[in-house]
Scaffold this active site. Structure first.
Site, short mmCIF file in Angstrom:
data_model
loop_
_atom_site.label_atom_id
_atom_site.label_comp_id
_atom_site.label_asym_id
_atom_site.label_seq_id
_atom_site.Cartn_x
_atom_site.Cartn_y
_atom_site.Cartn_z
N GLU A 22 -1.99 -6.93 7.43
CA GLU A 22 -0.63 -6.86 7.94
C GLU A 22 -0.46 -7.79 9.16
O GLU A 22 -1.44 -8.24 9.76
CB GLU A 22 -0.31 -5.40 8.32
CG GLU A 22 1.09 -5.14 8.85
CD GLU A 22 2.20 -5.56 7.90
OE1 GLU A 22 2.35 -6.78 7.66
OE2 GLU A 22 2.92 -4.66 7.40
N HIS A 40 0.82 -1.21 0.00
CA HIS A 40 0.00 0.00 0.00
C HIS A 40 0.86 1.27 0.00
O HIS A 40 2.06 1.25 0.29
CB HIS A 40 -0.92 0.01 1.23
CG HIS A 40 -0.16 0.02 2.52
ND1 HIS A 40 0.44 1.15 3.04
CD2 HIS A 40 0.12 -0.99 3.39
CE1 HIS A 40 1.03 0.86 4.17
NE2 HIS A 40 0.86 -0.44 4.41
N THR A 43 1.40 6.19 4.74
CA THR A 43 0.45 6.69 5.74
C THR A 43 1.21 7.60 6.72
O THR A 43 2.44 7.58 6.77
CB THR A 43 -0.19 5.54 6.55
OG1 THR A 43 0.80 4.98 7.42
CG2 THR A 43 -0.74 4.45 5.63
N ARG A 64 -5.79 1.29 4.09
CA ARG A 64 -4.61 1.72 3.34
C ARG A 64 -4.36 0.82 2.14
O ARG A 64 -3.90 1.28 1.09
CB ARG A 64 -3.39 1.81 4.24
CG ARG A 64 -3.02 0.56 5.02
CD ARG A 64 -1.98 0.91 6.07
NE ARG A 64 -1.44 -0.24 6.82
CZ ARG A 64 -1.98 -0.76 7.90
NH1 ARG A 64 -3.11 -0.26 8.38
NH2 ARG A 64 -1.38 -1.77 8.53
#
Length: 209
Positions: A82, A9, A12, A58
């Protein structure tokens, strides 16, 4: 030949701040959304046949950038989340090192079992690899793009390839919005075709947490 793109991804705020995300549902920041759009432009040229993503925002929003270019509907799979980092989630890596030094040392050493309710690498690899296998089965002989996370991608790919933990540690962490390419021809099984592929961004690699 089946092709699988395993895509980390975009950036962030927690990536940028060195904060452990794990399965906390942190959204992309402005940089991450830009990365997703730029990477999607490259991946769309490959003409993917399907898109699958972790259900954390994300990864889901990264996949959405590619879906917008290809017209595909994104499928979601919780197994692609994750690594679960237990008591570490929400802490910076510096805070983990200070507050939980024994666990941090085991993590830095690449140990399977860390403690602090952190998911083991073996469990992570198995669940992500199962998700990747099922994604590939959606279009046998086609190209499937899977949007997931840094540690999840590395360990899941390694499990598919049958690599021991010592070999996994030789892989550099995936940069945000970069990917791994795998191929399988049905005879030799999964093979690594490319690693850390993507739009070049000259900045330090955030930890895959």
């Amino acid at each position: 030949m089946t092709r699988l793109i395993v895509w980390r991804h975009g950036n962030t705020d927690w990536n940028a701040g060195g904060r452990v995300q794990g399965q906390t549902d942190v959204p992309l920041n402005d940089v991450g959304r830009k990365q997703a759009v730029e990477a999607a432009a490259l991946l769309a040229v490959l003409r993917p046949d399907a898109i699958v993503a972790s259900d954390l925002r994300r990864a889901a929003d990264t996949a959405a950038a590619l879906a917008a270019r290809t017209g595909h509907t994104v499928s979601y799979d919780e197994r692609l989340r994750e690594r679960y980092f237990g008591a570490w989630q929400g802490l910076t890596t510096a805070e983990v090192a200070a507050q939980r030094p024994a666990e941090f040392a085991r993590w830095k050493a690449g140990n399977d079992v860390v403690g602090g309710d952190v998911e083991t690498l073996d469990d992570l690899g198995k669940r992500v690899a199962d998700g990747l296998q099922d994604a590939a089965r959606l279009v046998p002989g086609g190209l499937v793009v899977v949007a997931t996370h840094g540690a999840a991608a590395r360990q899941g790919v390694a499990h598919l390839l049958g690599w021991p933990l010592e070999q996994v540690r030789t892989l550099r962490a995936l940069q945000n919005c970069h990917w791994v390419e795998l191929t399988s021809d049905g005879e030799r099984g999964w093979q690594l075709a490319g690693y850390n592929v993507g739009v070049f961004i000259d900045r330090p690699v955030p930890p895959a947490v």
